[in-house]
Structures are given as C-alpha cells and as structure tokens.
Design an enzyme around this catalytic site. Structure first.
Site, PDB file in Angstrom:
ATOM      1  N   GLY A   1      27.550  -5.920   1.889  1.00  0.00           N
ATOM      2  CA  GLY A   1      27.170  -6.828   2.970  1.00  0.00           C
ATOM      3  C   GLY A   1      28.338  -7.187   3.869  1.00  0.00           C
ATOM      4  N   SER A   2      28.247  -6.948   5.169  1.00  0.00           N
ATOM      5  CA  SER A   2      29.423  -7.118   6.008  1.00  0.00           C
ATOM      6  C   SER A   2      29.071  -7.037   7.486  1.00  0.00           C
ATOM      7  CB  SER A   2      30.460  -6.053   5.649  1.00  0.00           C
ATOM      8  OG  SER A   2      29.829  -4.794   5.510  1.00  0.00           O
TER       9      SER A   2
END
Length: 229
Positions: free
Chosen positions: A198-199
């Site tokens: 997640g980013s």
C-alpha cells in the site's frame, strides 16, 4: 508455452513490452510466497484443510500482491508514463519541494490490490536522489507527500525537462525499495523500485506539461500516459 512467453517480449506496432528479469511474480515477493506456501502445506498435512484454508487465502493474497506483469509501452519520447498502478488522487499546481520550482503534481495511490512495482515515467538521467524517513499515515491523504517515508528521483530528460518522481510509503507499507542511483540512465517503463503493502507515487512536472489524466482515474504503470511534455 515457451513460444507464447517469448512472444510477450517483442516490439509490436510501435509499442514495446518491457522485459523484466523476473516476469509475472516480483522477486520482492518470492520469500513471502515461499514461506506462506510452505506453512499452508504443512498445516494442510498435519491439521487438515479446514484449518489450512485461512492460510491458503493469505497465500493467494500474497501471490496477487506481488504479481508483476510486463506492460505495453506507448511510443512517444515526449510522453510521461504512469509510474505505478492505482488511482489518481491529486492533479494540481504546487511547489516542487525537491527542485524548489512551481510544478504540476500528479499523485497515484496504490491500494493492496494494485501492482506495486514502480517504473520510470520518462527516458532520462537521474541527477539526484533524496531519501527521507518519516511516518506512515494513509498514503491517500495530502499530508503523506511531506510527512511519510519517501524516496525521490530527479530525472532530466534528453530534451532538458526535469521530472521528479517520488515513492511514498503508506499506512501499511513499511518498505520502500529503490534499485537505481544518481547518474543512472532510465528508460520509459523501466522497473526501478517497489513499495510493499500500500503506497503512493507523486510526479512533479514542468508547468508546460499537458496532463492527460483526471482526478479519480484508474491508471496502469507504463501503459497509461500521465502527461505530454
């Protein structure tokens, strides 16, 4: 099967597919996938499928998270390609905090179901790199660009345009991986890094760039065009 895999890595109709040394499943995920598969198999053998089912679901999640397929790269030296899969969460004029200039900023948020391999948006040379340790707030939030752990590349194209590409860790992400350094040359679509779990990626462009995406658009790394220089 061998012929079909070879066919993935050829020039087609003016576009090319980027040939990675580890197609389909990213090398960053190999240890996680191996451990998850081994544990799932052991629990299946010694405790039964009912107990192992949640573990196999976790293994499937890891498999899909670390998928890393080759991508078609549109022709056009003046194109800025999307550096990551995800959703466009910001398109606006801002101050580039790295080059201290007015710039157009396009941000792409990656959730845990997107491909997390990062690819160069342009052909060019890395002039400088910056790394900042930071916090891990939700990468979709505006303050993530300046508060979270991040790694920035200043890329100068052959035509003299400056593009800043920033990897940003998110709420769940705890590891930014970057495999290039200052003075390295990049080609559009070249795989240069990975962010685990997640980013977000921010791209700062010259004010003269013509942005080709809008807020909320879903985009794919290398295949979709962010802007035209």
């Amino acid at each position: 099967m061998i012929l079909s895999l070879r066919a993935l890595f050829i020039y087609q109709a003016g576009s090319k597919l980027k040939n990675y040394p580890h197609p389909i499943i990213a090398r960053e995920g190999w240890p996680f996938l191996a451990i998850a598969t081994l544990v799932s198999m052991l629990v299946s053998v010694f405790a039964g499928w009912l107990w192992a089912l949640p573990l196999w679901m976790i293994t499937l999640f890891i498999l899909q998270f670390f998928r890393d397929p080759p991508r078609l790269i549109p022709p056009g030296d003046n194109l800025v390609l999307c550096p990551a899969d995800g959703r466009v969460v910001k398109v606006e004029r801002v101050t580039d905090p790295y080059l201290k200039r007015e710039a157009l900023m396009v941000s792409v948020f990656m959730n845990v179901f997107n491909v997390h391999s990062n690819r160069s948006p342009v052909d060019g040379t890395i002039k400088k790199m910056w790394y900042f340790p930071g916090s891990f707030v939700n990468a979709a939030l505006e303050k993530a660009s300046v508060a979270n752990e991040r790694n920035a590349l200043w890329i100068r194209t052959k035509s003299g345009h400056d593009v800043t590409c920033v990897q940003i860790a998110g709420l769940v992400a705890r590891r930014i991986l970057c495999y290039v350094k200052a003075k390295d040359k990049l080609t559009r679509g070249q795989r240069y890094g990975f962010i685990r779990f997640g980013s977000r990626v921010d791209v700062y462009l010259p004010l003269t760039a013509r942005v080709k995406v809008a807020l909320g658009d879903k985009v794919s790394a290398s295949s979709d065009v962010l802007a035209e220089l």
